[in-house]
Motif scaffolding. Structure first.
Motif, PDB file in Angstrom:
ATOM      1  N   LEU A  84      21.190  -2.089 -17.350  1.00  0.00           N
ATOM      2  CA  LEU A  84      19.870  -1.654 -17.819  1.00  0.00           C
ATOM      3  C   LEU A  84      19.953  -0.292 -18.497  1.00  0.00           C
ATOM      4  CD1 LEU A  84      17.758  -2.790 -14.730  1.00  0.00           C
ATOM      5  CD2 LEU A  84      17.670  -3.754 -17.039  1.00  0.00           C
ATOM      6  N   ALA A  85      20.739   0.617 -17.900  1.00  0.00           N
ATOM      7  CA  ALA A  85      20.878   1.961 -18.476  1.00  0.00           C
ATOM      8  C   ALA A  85      21.518   1.887 -19.859  1.00  0.00           C
ATOM      9  CB  ALA A  85      21.701   2.849 -17.544  1.00  0.00           C
ATOM     10  N   ALA A  86      22.541   1.063 -19.982  1.00  0.00           N
ATOM     11  CA  ALA A  86      23.213   0.932 -21.285  1.00  0.00           C
ATOM     12  C   ALA A  86      22.262   0.341 -22.318  1.00  0.00           C
ATOM     13  CB  ALA A  86      24.451   0.050 -21.137  1.00  0.00           C
ATOM     14  N   ALA A  87      21.449  -0.639 -21.888  1.00  0.00           N
ATOM     15  CA  ALA A  87      20.497  -1.260 -22.819  1.00  0.00           C
ATOM     16  C   ALA A  87      19.440  -0.269 -23.282  1.00  0.00           C
ATOM     17  CB  ALA A  87      19.834  -2.452 -22.146  1.00  0.00           C
ATOM     18  N   LEU A  88      19.189   0.740 -22.449  1.00  0.00           N
ATOM     19  CA  LEU A  88      18.200   1.757 -22.825  1.00  0.00           C
ATOM     20  C   LEU A  88      18.883   2.985 -23.444  1.00  0.00           C
ATOM     21  CD1 LEU A  88      15.901   1.257 -19.740  1.00  0.00           C
ATOM     22  CD2 LEU A  88      15.225   0.901 -22.107  1.00  0.00           C
ATOM     23  N   ASP A  89      20.085   2.787 -23.969  1.00  0.00           N
ATOM     24  CA  ASP A  89      20.833   3.818 -24.704  1.00  0.00           C
ATOM     25  C   ASP A  89      21.167   5.054 -23.875  1.00  0.00           C
ATOM     26  OD1 ASP A  89      21.061   2.562 -27.292  1.00  0.00           O
ATOM     27  OD2 ASP A  89      18.882   2.721 -27.346  1.00  0.00           O
ATOM     28  N   ARG A  90      21.591   4.809 -22.656  1.00  0.00           N
ATOM     29  CA  ARG A  90      22.079   5.910 -21.835  1.00  0.00           C
ATOM     30  C   ARG A  90      23.541   5.658 -21.521  1.00  0.00           C
ATOM     31  NH1 ARG A  90      18.290   8.908 -19.015  1.00  0.00           N
ATOM     32  NH2 ARG A  90      16.242   8.621 -19.935  1.00  0.00           N
ATOM     33  N   ARG A  91      24.376   6.653 -21.793  1.00  0.00           N
ATOM     34  CA  ARG A  91      25.815   6.493 -21.543  1.00  0.00           C
ATOM     35  C   ARG A  91      26.072   6.569 -20.055  1.00  0.00           C
ATOM     36  NH1 ARG A  91      29.337  10.693 -24.525  1.00  0.00           N
ATOM     37  NH2 ARG A  91      31.008   9.330 -23.856  1.00  0.00           N
ATOM     38  N   GLY A 159      14.199   9.383 -23.266  1.00  0.00           N
ATOM     39  CA  GLY A 159      13.423   8.157 -23.452  1.00  0.00           C
ATOM     40  C   GLY A 159      13.872   7.043 -22.522  1.00  0.00           C
TER      41      GLY A 159
ATOM     42  N   ASN B   4      21.121   8.731 -25.516  1.00  0.00           N
ATOM     43  CA  ASN B   4      20.710   9.772 -24.602  1.00  0.00           C
ATOM     44  C   ASN B   4      21.908  10.201 -23.747  1.00  0.00           C
ATOM     45  OD1 ASN B   4      19.647  11.245 -22.484  1.00  0.00           O
ATOM     46  ND2 ASN B   4      17.681  10.203 -22.695  1.00  0.00           N
ATOM     47  N   TRP B   7      22.590  11.528 -19.065  1.00  0.00           N
ATOM     48  CA  TRP B   7      23.317  10.929 -17.945  1.00  0.00           C
ATOM     49  C   TRP B   7      24.652  10.455 -18.480  1.00  0.00           C
ATOM     50  CZ3 TRP B   7      21.605   5.857 -15.147  1.00  0.00           C
ATOM     51  CH2 TRP B   7      22.390   5.684 -14.026  1.00  0.00           C
ATOM     52  N   VAL B 107      23.899  -5.926 -25.770  1.00  0.00           N
ATOM     53  CA  VAL B 107      22.877  -5.530 -24.790  1.00  0.00           C
ATOM     54  C   VAL B 107      22.501  -6.731 -23.921  1.00  0.00           C
ATOM     55  CG1 VAL B 107      20.425  -4.906 -24.579  1.00  0.00           C
ATOM     56  CG2 VAL B 107      21.937  -3.538 -26.007  1.00  0.00           C
ATOM     57  N   ARG B 152      14.417  -5.015 -28.549  1.00  0.00           N
ATOM     58  CA  ARG B 152      14.089  -3.590 -28.731  1.00  0.00           C
ATOM     59  C   ARG B 152      15.239  -2.880 -29.449  1.00  0.00           C
ATOM     60  NH1 ARG B 152      15.862   0.727 -25.783  1.00  0.00           N
ATOM     61  NH2 ARG B 152      14.490   2.533 -25.564  1.00  0.00           N
TER      62      ARG B 152
END
Lengths: 244, 203
Positions: A84-91, A159, B4, B7, B107, B152
Motif C-alpha cells: 500500500l505504501a509503495a502504491a501511494l508513492d512512498r519509498r 500526500g 514521498n 519514509w 502497483v 490513480r
C-alpha cells in the motif's frame, strides 16, 4: 548505544523519535528486542487476565495465545503495508515496515500491560460474561489507539498519509480479528470446556452481530437452547452409541 | 508527481523490492520486463492464495487471469490515451504513457502481493460457507483497492507527463473517462475471476 530499557521508554514517551530511528535505520536491533519483549510480556499478561475469567488452565492458554495473535497479525499486515505504501508513492523497505509494525504493536502491548490490572479488578468483581468481553474489547481498543499513534508518526508527512493509515488500520482490524477468532476461545463460559483452540465452525462475520445483540441484552435464547442440546448430545455417546 | 521520501531515506530503502518495482527509474527493456514479470507473479500469488480454501489445480489458470487484467489495461488503454491526447493536440511522449502503464501493472502487483499472505490466512481459517463468502468479499475489496490505486497511479503519471500549459479541462475529462473505463473493466472481470476461484461467489 541505546539500551533495550531505553527503547521501551522511548516507545512509550516518544513515538516520533522511534519513527525517525526506523526511517534512518538507526539502532534497530535494540528497538526490535525491546518491541518483541514488550509484545510478549504485555500481551501475555493481558491474555492471562482475560483467561482468568474462567481461571485454571485457560489463564495459561490465553496468555500463550495473545502474543501469537499479535505476532501472526504483524507477519500478515507488514507485506500489505509495504504494498500500500509503495502504491501511494512512498519509498519503503520490508525491514522498515516490519520495524514500524513491530513498534506499533509493542506500544499497544505496553498499554495492554497498563490496562491489565484494571481489567483484572473488574473481572474480580464478578461482572458477567458479556460485560467482561466488552471491557476486554474496550481495553484492546485503547491499546490499538496507542499503536495507531506510533503508526501515524512512522508513516510520516506527505500526500496519502491518511489514506495509508486508514487502509492499514482496516487491514490490521480484519487480520487481528480473524487471528483472534481462529485461536478462540478466550473468556470461556463456566459451562463450556477448556480447550486450546476450537475447531473451525461458525464465522466471525456471523458471530459479531449476535454478540452485539447479546451485549445489548437481547440474548439469543433459541441459540442458547441449541447449544445446550449440542452439549447434551456430546456427553451422550458414551452411554447410547455402539452395539448393545 | 514526486515520490514521498518522508519514509525511507535510510540505507534500507535502497534495496527495496517495492522501490525497484514502482520507482520512476526504468533503465531499459530488461528492467521493464523483469518488473512486469515480478508484478504478474505477485498478482498470481494473490490468486493462488485465494484458492487455498479449496485448493485445486483447475483453479490455477484463473489465478493467472488476475495478473492478465492489468496487462490488458496497459496494452489497450494506454495506447488509446496517448492517441486521444495527441489527437487533441496535447504534448505527451508515448514513452511517458508506457512508463505510466508499466507502473500501473507494478502497483497492482505489489498491492495484491502484499495482501496475499493475509488472504491465504483468511482462506485457511474460514470453515463454513458464510466464512468463505466473507473471505471472498474481502478479496474483492482487496482487488478493488489495488485497482483503484493502480488507476490513480496511471492518471497522476499521465497528468504529470503532460505539458503544464496543456493540463486543462479537456485533458482532465479524457482522464476521467479513462478512469471510468478502467473501473468498468475491473467490475466486469474481477468478480468473474473471483467467482471461478471460489466457485459461484458472484451468485
Amino acid at each position: 548505544m541505546i539500551t533495550t530499557t531505553a527503547s521501551i521508554t522511548e516507545l512509550l514517551r516518544s513515538p516520533r523519535a522511534v519513527a525517525s530511528r526506523i526511517r534512518e535505520g538507526r539502532e534497530l536491533r535494540p528497538l526490535a528486542t525491546a518491541s518483541i519483549l514488550s509484545i510478549m510480556i504485555g500481551s501475555a499478561t493481558y491474555g492471562g487476565v482475560v483467561g482468568s475469567y474462567r481461571g485454571g488452565l485457560q489463564i495459561a492458554f490465553a496468555a500463550l495465545k495473545f502474543p501469537m495473535v499479535a505476532v501472526l497479525t504483524l507477519a500478515l499486515v507488514a507485506p500489505a503495508l509495504v504494498g500500500l505504501a509503495a502504491a501511494l508513492d512512498r519509498r519503503v523497505a520490508l525491514a522498515q515496515t516490519s520495524a514500524l509494525a513491530l513498534a506499533a504493536t509493542a506500544r499497544a502491548s505496553l498499554v495492554l500491560l497498563a490496562i491489565a490490572p484494571a481489567l483484572a479488578l473488574a473481572m474480580g468483581m464478578s461482572v458477567g460474561y458479556q460485560t467482561s468481553a466488552l471491557l476486554a474489547a474496550i481495553g484492546f481498543g485503547l491499546a490499538g489507539l496507542a499503536g495507531l499513534v506510533m503508526l501515524w508518526h512512522g508513516i510520516g508527512d506527505g500526500g496519502g498519509r491518511a489514506t495509508l493509515a486508514a487502509l492499514t488500520v482496516g487491514v490490521y482490524l480484519l487480520v487481528s480479528g480473524q487471528a483472534a477468532w481462529a485461536l478462540r476461545p478466550w473468556l470461556v463460559r463456566p459451562s463450556s470446556d477448556i480447550v486450546f483452540v476450537r475447531p473451525p465452525g461458525e464465522a466471525l462475520v456471523e458471530e459479531l452481530p449476535r454478540t452485539a445483540r447479546s451485549a445489548a441484552g437481547d440474548y439469543d435464547a433459541e441459540r442458547s437452547r441449541e447449544r445446550a442440546h449440542e452439549r447434551a448430545a456430546d456427553t451422550r455417546p458414551a452411554m447410547t452409541r455402539g452395539p448393545r | 508527481m514526486e515520490t514521498n521520501y518522508a519514509w525511507g531515506q535510510g540505507a534500507l530503502a535502497d534495496t527495496s523490492l517495492a522501490e525497484r518495482l514502482v520507482g520512476k527509474r526504468i533503465t531499459g527493456a530488461a528492467t521493464a520486463i523483469a518488473n512486469i514479470a515480478t508484478a504478474s507473479a505477485l498478482s498470481t500469488a494473490f490468486g493462488v492464495a485465494a484458492t487455498l480454501g479449496a485448493p485445486s489445480l483447475d483453479k490455477l489458470p484463473h489465478a493467472l487471469e488476475l495478473s492478465a487484467i492489468p496487462l490488458a489495461f496497459g496494452a489497450f488503454y494506454a495506447p488509446s490515451v496517448w492517441v486521444l491526447l495527441t489527437l487533441f493536440n496535447r504534448t505527451i511522449e508515448a514513452g511517458d504513457v508506457a512508463r505510466a502503464a508499466m507502473r500501473t501493472v507494478s502497483v497492482t502487483g505489489i498491492v495484491l502481493g502484499g495482501f496475499a499472505p493475509a488472504v491465504a490466512f483468511f482462506e485457511l481459517t474460514s470453515g463454513t460457507g458464510a466464512a468463505t463468502a466473507f473471505a471472498a468479499f474481502l478479496e474483492l475489496v482487496a482487488i478493488s483497492t489495488a485497482g483503484l490505486l493502480a488507476l490513480r497511479t496511471f492518471v497522476r503519471d499521465t497528468w504529470v507527463a503532460l505539458h503544464p500549459s496543456e493540463r486543462d479541462a479537456l485533458a482532465r475529462t479524457l482522464l476521467v473517462i479513462l478512469v471510468c473505463l478502467g473501473v468498468v473493466l475491473g467490475a466486469r472481470f474481477y468478480p468473474a475471476i473471483l467467482s471461478d476461484l471460489h466457485g459461484g461467489f458472484s451468485r
